[in-house]
Design an enzyme around this catalytic site. Structure first.
Site, PDB file in Angstrom:
ATOM      1  N   LYS A 163      33.795  72.492  78.934  1.00  0.00           N
ATOM      2  CA  LYS A 163      32.213  70.896  79.151  1.00  0.00           C
ATOM      3  C   LYS A 163      33.768  70.017  78.994  1.00  0.00           C
ATOM      4  CE  LYS A 163      29.621  68.325  77.183  1.00  0.00           C
ATOM      5  NZ  LYS A 163      28.145  67.993  76.137  1.00  0.00           N
ATOM      6  N   HIS A 269      22.373  76.724  72.194  1.00  0.00           N
ATOM      7  CA  HIS A 269      23.076  75.698  71.873  1.00  0.00           C
ATOM      8  C   HIS A 269      23.110  76.221  70.634  1.00  0.00           C
ATOM      9  CE1 HIS A 269      26.946  72.911  72.395  1.00  0.00           C
ATOM     10  NE2 HIS A 269      26.898  72.871  72.495  1.00  0.00           N
ATOM     11  N   TYR A 304      29.330  69.131  61.320  1.00  0.00           N
ATOM     12  CA  TYR A 304      28.895  70.666  60.201  1.00  0.00           C
ATOM     13  C   TYR A 304      28.780  70.580  59.067  1.00  0.00           C
ATOM     14  CZ  TYR A 304      28.667  72.622  65.327  1.00  0.00           C
ATOM     15  OH  TYR A 304      28.363  72.301  66.526  1.00  0.00           O
TER      16      TYR A 304
END
Length: 322
Positions: A163, A269, A304
């Site tokens: 991507k 995902h 995260y």
């Protein structure tokens, strides 16, 4: 006399020349067509900053699209002007009303929840999802893997044209090594059958297909996770074996989540999010995780840290429980 190509056909040619995926081709042509129709089929060379701004503002205020969708539309228009019409609009300072962006902390699964889902998957779909979690791959990345991308000698997997358009390698999970060896063997046997049946070619990136046409018939270029049946290539009409489609994989994941009796919203995902979070919990530094995920900026990976912080916050107790 050669017939003059239509604008959208030229757009498709440019997209394929740059090796963009078929899904990107469909997305870009959709938004370019939408942009032209919004302005009553006026040719883009006759339009400029004002027309682009009004279209993007319309998407945000009237259509109420998400920021991601509005950005997709803008990227398509940028591609049209820069790559097809040869006009650099980056200096135009487009000031459209932006769709309201919301910051979402990604949903993640615990290790136990990941294993519950995997236990409710079968065959090739179990291997695909296990590899997605074990390597932190996007759905498009895992499905586009070719036989040649698995390096058993150095225990790594090559990810090309992701991507972010950034090539990278990730460690091959040793626990999956034998299964992947078996999968490669199955692909080879299936490919031999396809060749004997008069098929056997596979889609190659645009320029590579022109330069090395015979490579399309080599086992090394075959998809690691092929479809069961031969299908027609929507771009060329050629009958060939493509990789498993996204919808089929998504449906199998959804069924496995339901069987596992999980009440979180689990998409493909989520396994990538879970991979990154579990690495962070294990003490792997943020910069290494950024490289493994293929993020352009460490700021993207930093989300995260918020996930782990929320998990740690959940361990706090109420004063009533002191």
């Amino acid at each position: 006399m050669e017939k003059k190509k239509k604008l959208l056909d030229i757009v498709r040619d440019k997209i394929r020349l740059k090796h963009y995926s078929y899904s990107t081709e469909k997305t870009y042509t959709h938004w370019i067509k939408h942009y032209i129709f919004f302005h009553n089929k006026k040719h883009p060379v006759e339009m400029g900053k004002v027309e682009i701004e009004s279209f993007l503002t319309f998407l945000a205020t009237k259509k109420r699209v998400s920021p991601t969708t509005q950005n997709q539309a803008f990227s398509a228009i940028l591609f049209l002007y820069r790559e097809v019409l040869g006009v650099d609009i980056s200096t135009w300072n487009i000031q459209a009303l932006r769709a309201q962006e919301r910051k979402h902390i990604p949903v993640v699964l615990t290790k136990e929840e990941v294993h519950k889902v995997l236990q409710n998957l079968d065959g090739i779909y179990k291997l695909i999802v296990t590899l997605m979690y074990g390597c932190g791959l996007r759905m498009s990345e895992v499905l586009n893997l070719r036989v040649k991308d698995i390096d058993f000698g150095f225990d790594k997997i090559y990810i090309w044209d992701s991507k972010s358009l950034k090539d990278r390698t990730v460690p091959l999970p040793i626990t999956l090594k034998e299964e992947l060896h078996m999968q490669v063997k199955k692909v080879h046997e299936l490919h031999e059958k396809d060749l004997s049946d008069g098929y056997g070619s596979v889609y190659l990136p645009f320029l590579y297909e022109k330069k090395y046409p015979k490579a399309a018939f080599e086992t090394s270029w075959q998809y690691l996770f092929p479809m069961r049946k031969i299908s027609k290539d929507p771009r060329t009409g050629t009958k060939r074996r493509h990789h498993i489609i996204e919808k089929t994989l998504g449906r199998n994941i959804k069924q496995a989540v339901r069987k596992a009796n999980l009440h979180k919203r689990v998409t493909s995902h989520i396994f990538r999010h879970s991979y990154a979070t579990h690495l962070l919990q294990a003490g792997i530094d943020l910069r290494s995780i950024q490289e493994l995920l293929g993020h352009k900026s460490v700021e993207t990976t930093m989300i995260y840290t918020h996930v782990v912080a929320e998990m740690n916050k959940a361990k706090l107790v109420s004063p009533l429980d002191f």
